[in-house]
Scaffold this motif. Sequence first.
Motif, mmCIF file in Angstrom:
data_model
loop_
_atom_site.group_PDB
_atom_site.id
_atom_site.type_symbol
_atom_site.label_atom_id
_atom_site.label_comp_id
_atom_site.label_asym_id
_atom_site.label_seq_id
_atom_site.Cartn_x
_atom_site.Cartn_y
_atom_site.Cartn_z
ATOM 1 N N UNK A 90 8.337 -14.365 38.352
ATOM 2 C CA UNK A 90 8.766 -15.969 38.784
ATOM 3 C C UNK A 90 9.225 -16.683 37.915
ATOM 4 N N UNK A 91 8.781 -17.120 36.436
ATOM 5 C CA UNK A 91 9.503 -17.841 35.260
ATOM 6 C C UNK A 91 10.500 -17.285 34.991
ATOM 7 N N UNK A 92 10.242 -16.209 34.705
ATOM 8 C CA UNK A 92 11.366 -14.926 34.249
ATOM 9 C C UNK A 92 12.964 -15.273 35.174
ATOM 10 N N UNK A 93 13.046 -15.262 36.075
ATOM 11 C CA UNK A 93 14.195 -15.918 37.135
ATOM 12 C C UNK A 93 14.030 -16.950 36.729
ATOM 13 N N UNK A 94 12.768 -18.070 36.166
ATOM 14 C CA UNK A 94 13.482 -19.286 36.391
ATOM 15 C C UNK A 94 14.578 -19.488 35.091
ATOM 16 N N UNK A 95 13.915 -18.961 33.934
ATOM 17 C CA UNK A 95 14.814 -18.995 32.658
ATOM 18 C C UNK A 95 16.152 -17.850 32.900
ATOM 19 N N UNK A 96 16.797 -17.107 33.692
ATOM 20 C CA UNK A 96 18.059 -16.772 33.750
ATOM 21 C C UNK A 96 17.225 -15.452 33.471
ATOM 22 N N UNK A 97 16.313 -13.957 33.351
ATOM 23 C CA UNK A 97 15.859 -13.494 32.862
ATOM 24 C C UNK A 97 16.239 -11.831 33.919
ATOM 25 N N UNK A 98 16.435 -11.086 33.277
ATOM 26 C CA UNK A 98 16.825 -9.860 34.167
ATOM 27 C C UNK A 98 15.304 -9.382 35.007
ATOM 28 N N UNK A 99 15.626 -9.700 36.569
ATOM 29 C CA UNK A 99 14.010 -8.580 37.449
ATOM 30 C C UNK A 99 14.666 -8.830 38.439
ATOM 31 N N UNK A 100 14.616 -6.702 37.983
ATOM 32 C CA UNK A 100 15.321 -5.647 39.164
ATOM 33 C C UNK A 100 14.590 -5.624 40.058
ATOM 34 N N UNK A 101 13.778 -6.063 40.962
ATOM 35 C CA UNK A 101 12.817 -6.703 42.139
ATOM 36 C C UNK A 101 12.765 -7.908 42.511
ATOM 37 N N UNK A 102 14.153 -8.723 43.119
ATOM 38 C CA UNK A 102 13.395 -10.169 43.302
ATOM 39 C C UNK A 102 13.020 -10.137 44.048
ATOM 40 N N UNK A 103 12.756 -9.684 45.023
ATOM 41 C CA UNK A 103 12.010 -9.943 46.236
ATOM 42 C C UNK A 103 10.207 -9.741 46.036
ATOM 43 N N UNK A 104 9.364 -10.477 45.268
ATOM 44 C CA UNK A 104 8.678 -10.622 45.061
ATOM 45 C C UNK A 104 7.990 -11.496 45.384
ATOM 46 N N UNK A 105 7.113 -11.887 45.639
ATOM 47 C CA UNK A 105 6.270 -13.288 45.671
ATOM 48 C C UNK A 105 5.819 -13.961 44.560
ATOM 49 N N UNK A 106 5.975 -14.774 44.703
ATOM 50 C CA UNK A 106 5.274 -15.809 43.403
ATOM 51 C C UNK A 106 4.381 -16.120 42.139
ATOM 52 N N UNK A 107 5.255 -15.512 40.914
ATOM 53 C CA UNK A 107 3.567 -15.170 40.373
ATOM 54 C C UNK A 107 3.191 -16.170 39.288
ATOM 55 N N UNK A 108 1.909 -16.600 39.268
ATOM 56 C CA UNK A 108 1.171 -18.033 38.476
ATOM 57 C C UNK A 108 0.372 -17.087 37.546
#
Length: 275
Positions: free
Chosen positions: A69-87
């Motif tokens: 989740x933080x990787x996506x917020x930083x603009x990094x590549x995440x293949x599966x963007x449908x995951x529930x939030x990770x904390x």
Amino acid sequence: MSIEDEVRHGGGVVRVRRLRERGWSERSVRTAVDLQRLQRPRKGWVAVPDADPHLVAAARAGVVVSCVTQAERLGLWVLDRGRRPHVAAPPRSGTVRAARAHVHWAEPIVPRHPDAVVDEIENVLALVAQCLSFEEALIVWEPALDKKLVRLEELRRLPFRGSARRLLECASPYSGSGLETIFVSRLGWLGVPIVPQAWIAGHRVDFLIGARLVIQIDGGTHVGAQRTSDIAHHAELMLLGYHVIRVGYSQLVDRWHEVQALIMRAVAQGLHREK
């Protein structure tokens, strides 16, 4: 600066204690909340009304936004963007309640400040290494290095273990996108040089395999004027003696076997070699 600007400057979600340290009185905080200029996600915390929902939820649950989740917020590549939030939460914080979130209970590589609602990049990468497959994790790690969010030499001095150590050995700081990581890592076994973003005939090509085999990835932007320019460049490459294979983005991500088969046959025919 207004109290809302102070909170926004701090990321949109901050501890009241931090505001008190910055000179704001408890009365000014209460007034801002009463006027709905601020909200209280949890006792001791305030947020601006349009704060990132992930940060508000993290403050409410007593966790930090981390991993994919933080990787996506930083603009990094995440293949599966449908995951529930990770904390993430300390391993002994048994009172944490993060509804609909995946909680990582682990000691951080880099200590977390008690006021933080987002994790440090080193901790994000450590959790990504544990959470995802090797390739999916590499797709996150390499753009993080390319964006200079962290440096490889710094990561090597940290006590990473397991899959993170293997990622340290393989990760390149020069791969700017997940596509490059997928392509190069999946074809490394061929033993043929692969150059991403090679400059040929006045334009960049997505990949140059060997001396003469060009691979172009067509995505959603390859329409209109862009498509016309691509066709003209394709023709110029052919006249210069290059062999061009065009594949779609969805082929690369979802039907890799088709892409690999094309490239294997081209290499078998020697289309990558200098004439």
